[in-house]
Scaffold this motif. Structure first.
Motif, PDB file in Angstrom:
ATOM      1  N   MET A 166      12.139 -16.699  34.186  1.00 36.67           N
ATOM      2  CA  MET A 166      11.965 -17.593  33.029  1.00 36.67           C
ATOM      3  C   MET A 166      12.412 -19.005  33.398  1.00 36.67           C
ATOM      4  SD  MET A 166      13.645 -17.308  29.214  1.00 36.67           S
ATOM      5  CE  MET A 166      12.847 -15.741  28.929  1.00 36.67           C
ATOM      6  N   THR A 167      11.621 -20.010  33.019  1.00 36.32           N
ATOM      7  CA  THR A 167      11.954 -21.394  33.308  1.00 36.32           C
ATOM      8  C   THR A 167      13.188 -21.823  32.525  1.00 36.32           C
ATOM      9  OG1 THR A 167       9.617 -21.904  33.648  1.00 36.32           O
ATOM     10  CG2 THR A 167      11.105 -23.758  33.284  1.00 36.32           C
ATOM     11  N   ALA A 168      14.126 -22.465  33.208  1.00 36.42           N
ATOM     12  CA  ALA A 168      15.351 -22.918  32.548  1.00 36.42           C
ATOM     13  C   ALA A 168      15.037 -24.041  31.570  1.00 36.42           C
ATOM     14  CB  ALA A 168      16.356 -23.382  33.581  1.00 36.42           C
ATOM     15  N   TRP A 169      15.701 -24.019  30.422  1.00 41.85           N
ATOM     16  CA  TRP A 169      15.524 -25.081  29.436  1.00 41.85           C
ATOM     17  C   TRP A 169      16.344 -26.289  29.872  1.00 41.85           C
ATOM     18  CZ3 TRP A 169      17.727 -28.485  26.096  1.00 41.85           C
ATOM     19  CH2 TRP A 169      16.893 -29.002  25.091  1.00 41.85           C
ATOM     20  N   THR A 170      15.708 -27.462  29.898  1.00 42.32           N
ATOM     21  CA  THR A 170      16.383 -28.697  30.285  1.00 42.32           C
ATOM     22  C   THR A 170      16.076 -29.781  29.266  1.00 42.32           C
ATOM     23  OG1 THR A 170      14.580 -29.676  31.584  1.00 42.32           O
ATOM     24  CG2 THR A 170      16.000 -28.053  32.702  1.00 42.32           C
ATOM     25  N   THR A 171      16.733 -30.920  29.409  1.00 41.49           N
ATOM     26  CA  THR A 171      16.498 -32.034  28.487  1.00 41.49           C
ATOM     27  C   THR A 171      15.091 -32.587  28.614  1.00 41.49           C
ATOM     28  OG1 THR A 171      17.482 -33.553  30.101  1.00 41.49           O
ATOM     29  CG2 THR A 171      18.930 -32.689  28.378  1.00 41.49           C
ATOM     30  N   ASP A 172      14.397 -32.289  29.714  1.00 38.23           N
ATOM     31  CA  ASP A 172      13.008 -32.734  29.857  1.00 38.23           C
ATOM     32  C   ASP A 172      12.094 -32.085  28.817  1.00 38.23           C
ATOM     33  OD1 ASP A 172      13.657 -34.332  32.007  1.00 38.23           O
ATOM     34  OD2 ASP A 172      13.146 -32.819  33.505  1.00 38.23           O
ATOM     35  N   LEU A 173      12.555 -30.989  28.218  1.00 38.87           N
ATOM     36  CA  LEU A 173      11.759 -30.284  27.222  1.00 38.87           C
ATOM     37  C   LEU A 173      12.005 -30.782  25.795  1.00 38.87           C
ATOM     38  CD1 LEU A 173      12.079 -26.666  28.659  1.00 38.87           C
ATOM     39  CD2 LEU A 173      10.104 -28.200  28.799  1.00 38.87           C
ATOM     40  N   ILE A 174      12.911 -31.729  25.629  1.00 39.87           N
ATOM     41  CA  ILE A 174      13.137 -32.295  24.293  1.00 39.87           C
ATOM     42  C   ILE A 174      11.903 -33.086  23.878  1.00 39.87           C
ATOM     43  CG2 ILE A 174      14.519 -33.889  22.909  1.00 39.87           C
ATOM     44  CD1 ILE A 174      16.879 -33.278  24.744  1.00 39.87           C
ATOM     45  N   PRO A 175      11.290 -32.754  22.755  1.00 40.71           N
ATOM     46  CA  PRO A 175      10.100 -33.494  22.330  1.00 40.71           C
ATOM     47  C   PRO A 175      10.459 -34.897  21.843  1.00 40.71           C
ATOM     48  CG  PRO A 175      10.688 -31.829  20.704  1.00 40.71           C
ATOM     49  CD  PRO A 175      11.599 -31.621  21.860  1.00 40.71           C
ATOM     50  N   ASP A 176       9.431 -35.708  21.705  1.00 46.78           N
ATOM     51  CA  ASP A 176       9.597 -37.073  21.209  1.00 46.78           C
ATOM     52  C   ASP A 176      10.327 -37.058  19.864  1.00 46.78           C
ATOM     53  OD1 ASP A 176       9.347 -39.765  20.660  1.00 46.78           O
ATOM     54  OD2 ASP A 176       7.236 -39.651  20.112  1.00 46.78           O
ATOM     55  N   GLN A 177      11.380 -37.861  19.756  1.00 49.41           N
ATOM     56  CA  GLN A 177      12.181 -37.918  18.525  1.00 49.41           C
ATOM     57  C   GLN A 177      11.967 -39.208  17.736  1.00 49.41           C
ATOM     58  OE1 GLN A 177      14.549 -35.185  17.639  1.00 49.41           O
ATOM     59  NE2 GLN A 177      13.013 -34.354  19.055  1.00 49.41           N
ATOM     60  N   ASN A 178      10.963 -39.971  18.088  1.00 53.09           N
ATOM     61  CA  ASN A 178      10.724 -41.232  17.388  1.00 53.09           C
ATOM     62  C   ASN A 178      10.494 -40.997  15.901  1.00 53.09           C
ATOM     63  OD1 ASN A 178      10.489 -43.834  19.034  1.00 53.09           O
ATOM     64  ND2 ASN A 178       9.519 -42.318  20.376  1.00 53.09           N
ATOM     65  N   GLY A 179      11.105 -41.861  15.081  1.00 52.68           N
ATOM     66  CA  GLY A 179      10.969 -41.770  13.639  1.00 52.68           C
ATOM     67  C   GLY A 179      11.971 -40.834  12.985  1.00 52.68           C
ATOM     68  N   ARG A 180      12.793 -40.157  13.784  1.00 51.56           N
ATOM     69  CA  ARG A 180      13.760 -39.207  13.242  1.00 51.56           C
ATOM     70  C   ARG A 180      15.153 -39.827  13.188  1.00 51.56           C
ATOM     71  NH1 ARG A 180      12.463 -33.900  13.215  1.00 51.56           N
ATOM     72  NH2 ARG A 180      14.513 -33.200  13.923  1.00 51.56           N
ATOM     73  N   VAL A 181      15.895 -39.467  12.141  1.00 47.47           N
ATOM     74  CA  VAL A 181      17.294 -39.881  11.994  1.00 47.47           C
ATOM     75  C   VAL A 181      18.170 -38.674  12.302  1.00 47.47           C
ATOM     76  CG1 VAL A 181      19.085 -40.684  10.408  1.00 47.47           C
ATOM     77  CG2 VAL A 181      16.764 -41.640  10.270  1.00 47.47           C
ATOM     78  N   ALA A 182      19.067 -38.819  13.275  1.00 45.11           N
ATOM     79  CA  ALA A 182      19.942 -37.728  13.696  1.00 45.11           C
ATOM     80  C   ALA A 182      21.397 -38.137  13.526  1.00 45.11           C
ATOM     81  CB  ALA A 182      19.672 -37.365  15.154  1.00 45.11           C
ATOM     82  N   VAL A 183      22.179 -37.275  12.917  1.00 47.16           N
ATOM     83  CA  VAL A 183      23.616 -37.497  12.742  1.00 47.16           C
ATOM     84  C   VAL A 183      24.348 -36.526  13.653  1.00 47.16           C
ATOM     85  CG1 VAL A 183      25.556 -37.464  11.125  1.00 47.16           C
ATOM     86  CG2 VAL A 183      23.274 -38.196  10.350  1.00 47.16           C
ATOM     87  N   VAL A 184      25.231 -37.057  14.495  1.00 48.92           N
ATOM     88  CA  VAL A 184      26.019 -36.218  15.394  1.00 48.92           C
ATOM     89  C   VAL A 184      27.492 -36.497  15.139  1.00 48.92           C
ATOM     90  CG1 VAL A 184      26.499 -35.561  17.784  1.00 48.92           C
ATOM     91  CG2 VAL A 184      24.191 -36.324  17.136  1.00 48.92           C
ATOM     92  N   THR A 185      28.226 -35.499  14.694  1.00 53.65           N
ATOM     93  CA  THR A 185      29.660 -35.693  14.475  1.00 53.65           C
ATOM     94  C   THR A 185      30.397 -35.562  15.811  1.00 53.65           C
ATOM     95  OG1 THR A 185      30.199 -33.361  14.004  1.00 53.65           O
ATOM     96  CG2 THR A 185      29.436 -34.722  12.158  1.00 53.65           C
ATOM     97  N   GLY A 186      31.461 -36.349  15.958  1.00 52.49           N
ATOM     98  CA  GLY A 186      32.198 -36.334  17.210  1.00 52.49           C
ATOM     99  C   GLY A 186      31.372 -36.811  18.380  1.00 52.49           C
ATOM    100  N   ALA A 187      30.583 -37.867  18.167  1.00 46.69           N
ATOM    101  CA  ALA A 187      29.593 -38.290  19.159  1.00 46.69           C
ATOM    102  C   ALA A 187      30.130 -39.271  20.187  1.00 46.69           C
ATOM    103  CB  ALA A 187      28.391 -38.910  18.449  1.00 46.69           C
ATOM    104  N   ASN A 188      31.401 -39.608  20.147  1.00 48.46           N
ATOM    105  CA  ASN A 188      31.915 -40.615  21.072  1.00 48.46           C
ATOM    106  C   ASN A 188      32.400 -40.030  22.397  1.00 48.46           C
ATOM    107  OD1 ASN A 188      34.113 -39.786  19.068  1.00 48.46           O
ATOM    108  ND2 ASN A 188      35.326 -40.598  20.765  1.00 48.46           N
ATOM    109  N   SER A 189      32.454 -38.690  22.516  1.00 43.31           N
ATOM    110  CA  SER A 189      32.914 -38.094  23.760  1.00 43.31           C
ATOM    111  C   SER A 189      32.388 -36.671  23.889  1.00 43.31           C
ATOM    112  CB  SER A 189      34.455 -38.082  23.830  1.00 43.31           C
ATOM    113  OG  SER A 189      34.992 -37.239  22.826  1.00 43.31           O
ATOM    114  N   GLY A 190      32.516 -36.110  25.095  1.00 41.77           N
ATOM    115  CA  GLY A 190      32.228 -34.704  25.324  1.00 41.77           C
ATOM    116  C   GLY A 190      30.808 -34.295  24.976  1.00 41.77           C
TER     117      GLY A 190
END
Length: 301
Positions: A1-25
């Motif tokens: 099975m092909t490993a999942w990588t960040t290259d498989l992240i689809p285009d996120q244009n137009g989306r608003v994403a909130v990430v808590t604790g986003a300044n590290s780690g």
């Protein structure tokens, strides 16, 4: 099975994403990748100066907002301000967390600090943002679990661990509670016919700044222990992959849970993760949801 990588992240244009604790780690890697793929990323952080420094290293559209998950007043203020400026939120990654190995500490609201931050702050935040998530049409909530959830048990007679406190046990309970929340959220979203889905992920054993902070109370000995522990962990870029997949894989269903595929789910490529029996128990989910509503004063679904 092909490993999942960040290259498989689809285009996120137009989306608003909130990430808590986003300044590290893990949060920093997650926010960076989402911004790189075109999302407008809100870094929800307790230390805004650290958040601004992190944002300067990201390619793409970002903003930094103050959020202290150990304070319900801060959660409410953050949610109100965010919803006013972003009526539709496409992604909420409940990533932030605290791990303690010292004496019992409490949040601004008197909750045991790990449960108050890792579960109750995110429970309230998700509820207060649910209208904005619903308005986005196909939004997603990701909750961050841990392999420690599998050895934990929730004591509903002492959720705040006021008797016989042990910090490591309290951490495991907080991550079990977070896992239960993510699954119960999925059940309730489905029952309500909501377009929002709830997914989960855990990073295995990953090099972040949480481990050194947890041992700070032991001084020089703690520093030695933390450094030794880091040798057994995987890079944070690898540890963030399960939550990035849970956040962006277009084919996922609500309730799916990802972690590393290696022995003990400590490290390795992204795969479906294993839940404890207690985490998957709908009755545990119902009881925890009711307790979280009472404790936070936030009711939804």
């Amino acid at each position: 099975m092909t490993a999942w990588t960040t290259d498989l992240i689809p285009d996120q244009n137009g989306r608003v994403a909130v990430v808590t604790g986003a300044n590290s780690g893990l949060g920093l890697v997650t926010a960076t990748e989402l911004a790189r793929r075109g999302a407008h990323v809100v870094l929800a952080v307790r230390n805004t100066a650290a958040g601004e420094e992190a944002a300067r290293g990201m390619a793409g559209s970002t903003e930094v907002r103050e959020l202290d998950l150990a304070s319900l007043a801060s959660v409410r203020a953050f949610a109100a301000g965010l919803a006013a400026d972003h009526p539709a939120v496409d992604l909420l990654v409940n990533n932030a967390g605290v791990v303690l190995l010292g004496p019992r500490r409490t949040s601004a609201d008197g909750f045991e600090l790990q449960l108050g931050t890792n579960l109750l702050g995110h429970f309230a935040l998700t509820g207060l943002l649910l209208d904005a998530l619903t308005a986005a049409g196909g939004a997603r909530v990701v909750n961050l679990s841990s392999i420690t959830h599998r050895g934990a048990h929730l004591d509903f007679d002492d959720l705040m661990f006021e008797r016989g406190y042990r910090a490591a046990t309290a951490y495991g309970r907080s991550k079990l509670a977070t896992t239960v929340f993510g699954l119960e959220l999925d059940r309730r979203l489905r029952a309500a016919g909501s377009p929002v889905i709830s997914t989960l992920a855990h990073p295995g054993v990953t090099r972040t700044n949480l481990t050194p902070r947890a041992w700070e109370h032991r001084g020089r000995l703690g520093e030695v222990i933390a450094r030794a522990g880091l040798l057994a962990t995987q890079p944070v870029e690898q540890g963030a992959l399960p939550q990035l997949r849970a956040a962006t894989d277009p084919g996922l269903r609500g309730g799916e849970f990802f972690g590393p595929a290696g022995l003990g789910e400590i490290r390795g490529r992204v795969a479906e993760a294993r839940l404890s029996r207690e985490a998957a128990d709908p009755e545990v989910g119902r009881r925890l949801w009711g307790a979280a509503e009472r404790l936070t004063g936030v009711s939804y679904l």
